[in-house]
Design an enzyme around this catalytic site. Structure first.
Site, PDB file in Angstrom:
ATOM      1  CG  HIS A 137      -2.113  -0.797   1.169  1.00  0.00           C
ATOM      2  ND1 HIS A 137      -2.110  -2.148   1.434  1.00  0.00           N
ATOM      3  CD2 HIS A 137      -3.394  -0.482   0.842  1.00  0.00           C
ATOM      4  CE1 HIS A 137      -3.345  -2.621   1.307  1.00  0.00           C
ATOM      5  NE2 HIS A 137      -4.136  -1.636   0.936  1.00  0.00           N
ATOM      6  CG  ASN A 168       4.448  -4.260   2.728  1.00  0.00           C
ATOM      7  OD1 ASN A 168       4.157  -3.127   3.033  1.00  0.00           O
ATOM      8  ND2 ASN A 168       3.541  -5.186   2.454  1.00  0.00           N
TER       9      ASN A 168
END
Length: 285
Positions: A137, A168
């Site tokens: 994201h 991440n």
């Protein structure tokens, strides 16, 4: 000169001066800032106040958008992005993270879907399948848990970029959590984030989604009359380093990306904030 003629001349001068002042005030407001109301303040004559500019800012989120190098800006309810078709991802995602947005509703994670607002079509999520990269994201789902619809909007594929799995879930996640901490502590922050895109990048999937070697995040806090800015530049790889090790000036990120992130700011203010890489105004505890 007769007395009546002198009165006419003085009247004309007053009118012209008033019109010019109004024009300047409108121009300043259109740029995204307005002088503070107190005419006796230190900044009433344009002087600095403790190295910062004492201004009262009135921007809406969309008033602060960076320049799009592709002229492809997509606006969702709580974030905007500039899509780069060449690299099949956003070159930047920008949003305001308000203090009131920080919730923990444990919403069920939906499937990633293509963004129909991207006219050329955003990359299919299947490009990431078996790639060994996460669908990372840019505007985190965790920033939008105050609303189910806002949360779901973060699962458009226009809002993701290939990220190393440990990056991440590690250092990038730590930075996202710290941003939420600052949003609460400083009564909201404005965020611009994305990958550094260039022609030398590896790609994944049938649509050749570029894998950035670096990701950036720029924060600006505009609470009250204080304005501060900080930039982060992180390699797309695992790291145990403290977050402050990745602090860079916004100028550095602009040179790497070719993006002007704050074109609406007054030039003198923009130059001062973007050149700064001192993080003393941000708490890293």
């Amino acid at each position: 000169m007769s007395f009546n003629r002198m009165k006419k001349v003085i009247g004309c001068i007053i009118i012209v001066t008033t019109l010019y002042s109004c024009k300047q005030e409108v121009s300043n407001t259109q740029k995204g800032f307005a002088p503070i109301a107190n005419e006796n303040s230190e900044y009433a004559n344009g002087s600095k106040l403790k190295g910062e500019y004492k201004r009262e800012f009135h921007f809406a989120t969309n008033d602060l958008l960076p320049i799009s190098t592709t002229n492809t800006i997509v606006k969702h309810n709580y974030y905007s992005l500039s899509y780069n078709e060449t690299y099949e991802q956003a070159e930047w995602v920008a949003y305001e993270l308000k203090k009131d947005y920080i919730k923990n509703n444990n919403f069920k994670r939906p499937f990633f879907i293509e963004d129909t607002k991207v006219e050329t079509g955003s990359a299919d999520w299947r490009n990431y399948k078996n790639s060994n990269y996460d669908k990372g994201h840019l505007c985190p789902a965790g920033d939008m848990e105050f609303s189910m619809s806002a949360y779901n909007d973060t699962f458009f594929t226009s809002n993701i970029s290939p990220q190393d799995k440990q990056f991440n879930g590690g250092i990038w996640n730590r930075l996202e959590q710290k941003v939420r901490y600052w949003a609460v502590k400083d009564n909201g922050v404005y965020v611009v984030t994305g990958g550094v895109l260039n022609n030398s990048l590896n790609t994944i999937g049938k649509e050749n989604v570029a894998v950035p070697q670096y990701f950036y995040k720029i924060l600006m806090n505009r609470s009250g009359n204080r304005l501060k800015m900080i930039g982060f530049l992180m390699p797309n790889q695992p790291s145990d380093q403290p977050l402050y090790k990745f602090v860079v000036s916004v100028d550095t990120i602009e040179k790497l990306t070719g993006i002007n992130f704050f074109p609406q700011l007054e030039d003198r203010l923009e130059n001062q904030l973007e050149a700064n890489k001192d993080y003393k105004d941000w708490s890293f505890k």
